[in-house]
Write an enzyme that holds these catalytic residues in place. Structure first.
Site, PDB file in Angstrom:
ATOM      1  N   CYS A  67       6.595  -0.997  -1.246  1.00 22.48           N
ATOM      2  CA  CYS A  67       7.088   0.496  -0.718  1.00 22.48           C
ATOM      3  C   CYS A  67       8.503   0.509  -1.534  1.00 22.48           C
ATOM      4  O   CYS A  67       9.380  -0.280  -1.036  1.00 22.48           O
ATOM      5  CB  CYS A  67       7.050   0.672   0.647  1.00 22.48           C
ATOM      6  SG  CYS A  67       7.832   2.201   1.252  1.00 22.48           S
ATOM      7  N   ASN A  68       8.538   1.584  -2.140  1.00 26.52           N
ATOM      8  CA  ASN A  68       9.754   1.748  -3.142  1.00 26.52           C
ATOM      9  C   ASN A  68      10.790   2.167  -1.945  1.00 26.52           C
ATOM     10  O   ASN A  68      12.324   1.763  -2.048  1.00 26.52           O
ATOM     11  CB  ASN A  68       9.789   2.836  -4.139  1.00 26.52           C
ATOM     12  CG  ASN A  68       8.594   2.480  -5.063  1.00 26.52           C
ATOM     13  OD1 ASN A  68       7.468   2.494  -4.760  1.00 26.52           O
ATOM     14  ND2 ASN A  68       8.941   1.942  -6.145  1.00 26.52           N
ATOM     15  N   CYS A 181       7.593   5.165  -6.662  1.00 28.70           N
ATOM     16  CA  CYS A 181       6.737   5.496  -5.191  1.00 28.70           C
ATOM     17  C   CYS A 181       5.282   5.024  -5.398  1.00 28.70           C
ATOM     18  O   CYS A 181       4.659   5.346  -6.535  1.00 28.70           O
ATOM     19  CB  CYS A 181       6.978   6.982  -4.867  1.00 28.70           C
ATOM     20  SG  CYS A 181       5.814   7.447  -3.420  1.00 28.70           S
ATOM     21  N   THR A 182       4.846   4.294  -4.584  1.00 28.64           N
ATOM     22  CA  THR A 182       3.747   3.671  -4.853  1.00 28.64           C
ATOM     23  C   THR A 182       2.468   4.583  -4.811  1.00 28.64           C
ATOM     24  O   THR A 182       1.339   4.352  -5.161  1.00 28.64           O
ATOM     25  CB  THR A 182       3.443   2.671  -3.570  1.00 28.64           C
ATOM     26  OG1 THR A 182       3.813   3.014  -2.144  1.00 28.64           O
ATOM     27  CG2 THR A 182       4.257   1.412  -3.785  1.00 28.64           C
ATOM     28  N   HIS A 183       2.709   6.011  -4.176  1.00 17.15           N
ATOM     29  CA  HIS A 183       1.518   6.916  -4.301  1.00 17.15           C
ATOM     30  C   HIS A 183       1.343   7.622  -5.699  1.00 17.15           C
ATOM     31  O   HIS A 183       0.108   8.031  -6.105  1.00 17.15           O
ATOM     32  CB  HIS A 183       1.898   8.121  -3.522  1.00 17.15           C
ATOM     33  CG  HIS A 183       1.766   8.008  -1.885  1.00 17.15           C
ATOM     34  ND1 HIS A 183       2.478   7.041  -0.949  1.00 17.15           N
ATOM     35  CD2 HIS A 183       0.834   8.437  -1.277  1.00 17.15           C
ATOM     36  CE1 HIS A 183       1.873   7.279  -0.100  1.00 17.15           C
ATOM     37  NE2 HIS A 183       0.982   8.218   0.038  1.00 17.15           N
TER      38      HIS A 183
HETATM   39  N1  DGL Z   1       5.542   4.017   0.055  1.00 15.25           N
HETATM   40  C1  DGL Z   1       6.490   5.073  -0.100  1.00 15.25           C
HETATM   41  C2  DGL Z   1       7.237   4.794  -1.360  1.00 15.25           C
HETATM   42  O1  DGL Z   1       6.844   4.149  -2.077  1.00 15.25           O
HETATM   43  C3  DGL Z   1       5.428   6.383  -0.186  1.00 15.25           C
HETATM   44  C4  DGL Z   1       6.266   7.535   0.317  1.00 15.25           C
HETATM   45  C5  DGL Z   1       6.694   7.618   1.592  1.00 15.25           C
HETATM   46  O2  DGL Z   1       6.446   7.035   2.532  1.00 15.25           O
HETATM   47  O3  DGL Z   1       7.587   8.554   1.815  1.00 15.25           O
HETATM   48  O4  DGL Z   1       8.168   5.140  -1.439  1.00 15.25           O
END
Ligand code: DGL
Length: 269
Positions: A67-68, A181-183
């Site tokens: 997760c970034n 971001c992993t999405h």
């Molecule tokens: N996994 C999060 C990231 O990589 C996704 C976005 C979030 O949780 O806001 O930042």
């Protein structure tokens, strides 16, 4: 491995492909999604709790922050907790910065990420440490991950959003874009089309899988590359929606998903 939700499954996907012999436990903190706009102090506490749960209760040999935002806000907290268990941490920011700095031709690197990630300055710092003079353009995308997570990642709304977030990157003439971001790998084709095919997209998955492999080998913890390990899932929110969304992100069957509270390692199933 943990993430704020299902996005980190894009990282797990690469690890399962690159290191099929290893066992993985993935924790999706869906009850706290999105991390990108949450109070950093609250997030740091949460990250400590998750690290304790996976290392204390789960006995993991390596902790991957898929997760970034969690990396940007709480890598140090995760490292502190992991050090108590003698376990190393593989974060998601630095491996991507290394790749981006190595492949950019014109030295103009873009970063598309959540507000917390951009505001932390983690990518900027990491890119500065790569020993190249780079022009970095960071764009906060507060709505993109929640939109991908809740809606269809392939509708007109996401396309319009992607166009708006890409506009400053196009103006800055970046030739390399870090998907911070992993999405975002789910909308990579849209981003590639908007930015043009010559722009290189650097997602976390490949970079992290390579870092996991290097770390396990260096520590003498890598399994012999024969056979297939197991993988399983924990989430803090609704199990059914995790399974449904997660399958799309992982592009593999999820199987059993267990619900868990992040409080103490004794809860580990
Ligand atoms: N996994 C999060 C990231 O990589 C996704 C976005 C979030 O949780 O806001 O930042």
């Amino acid at each position: 491995m943990f993430d704020s939700g299902v996005g980190g499954l894009t990282v797990l996907h690469e690890c399962l492909v690159s290191l099929p012999e290893e066992d993985f436990v993935y924790l999706g903190d869906t009850a706290m999604f999105p991390y990108g706009t949450r109070d950093p102090v609250e997030l740091r506490e949460r990250i400590r709790g998750i690290a304790e749960l996976l290392l204390g209760g789960g006995g993991a040999k390596l902790l991957v922050i898929a997760c970034n935002t969690a990396t940007s806000i709480g890598e140090d907290v995760a490292r502190e907790a992991s050090a108590e268990h003698g376990v190393e941490v593989v974060p998601v920011v630095e491996p991507q910065a290394e790749i981006a700095a190595a492949i950019t031709d014109n030295g103009r690197v873009g970063v598309l990420a959540t507000p917390n990630t951009v505001e932390s300055g983690a990518y900027r710092r990491s890119l500065e440490e790569q020993g190249r003079s780079l022009e970095v353009t960071e764009v906060e995308a507060p709505d993109l991950a929640p939109f991908i997570q809740t809606g269809s990642p392939f509708d007109e709304g996401v396309l319009e959003m992607a166009r708006a977030y890409c506009a400053p990157l196009k103006r800055a003439d970046v030739d390399t874009l870090i998907l911070g971001c992993t999405h975002y790998p789910l909308v990579a084709p849209m981003l590639q089309r908007i930015l043009g095919r010559d722009v290189r997209l650097v997602s976390g998955g490949h970079a992290v899988a390579a870092a996991v492999q290097r770390t396990l080998l260096r520590q003498g913890l890598a399994r012999e590359p024969d056979g297939e390990g197991a993988y399983r899932f924990l989430c803090t929110g609704d199990v059914d929606s995790f399974r449904e969304l997660g399958t799309r992100f992982l592009q593999m069957p999820l199987g059993k998903v267990e619900r868990i509270e992040v409080q103490d390692a004794a809860d580990y199933p």
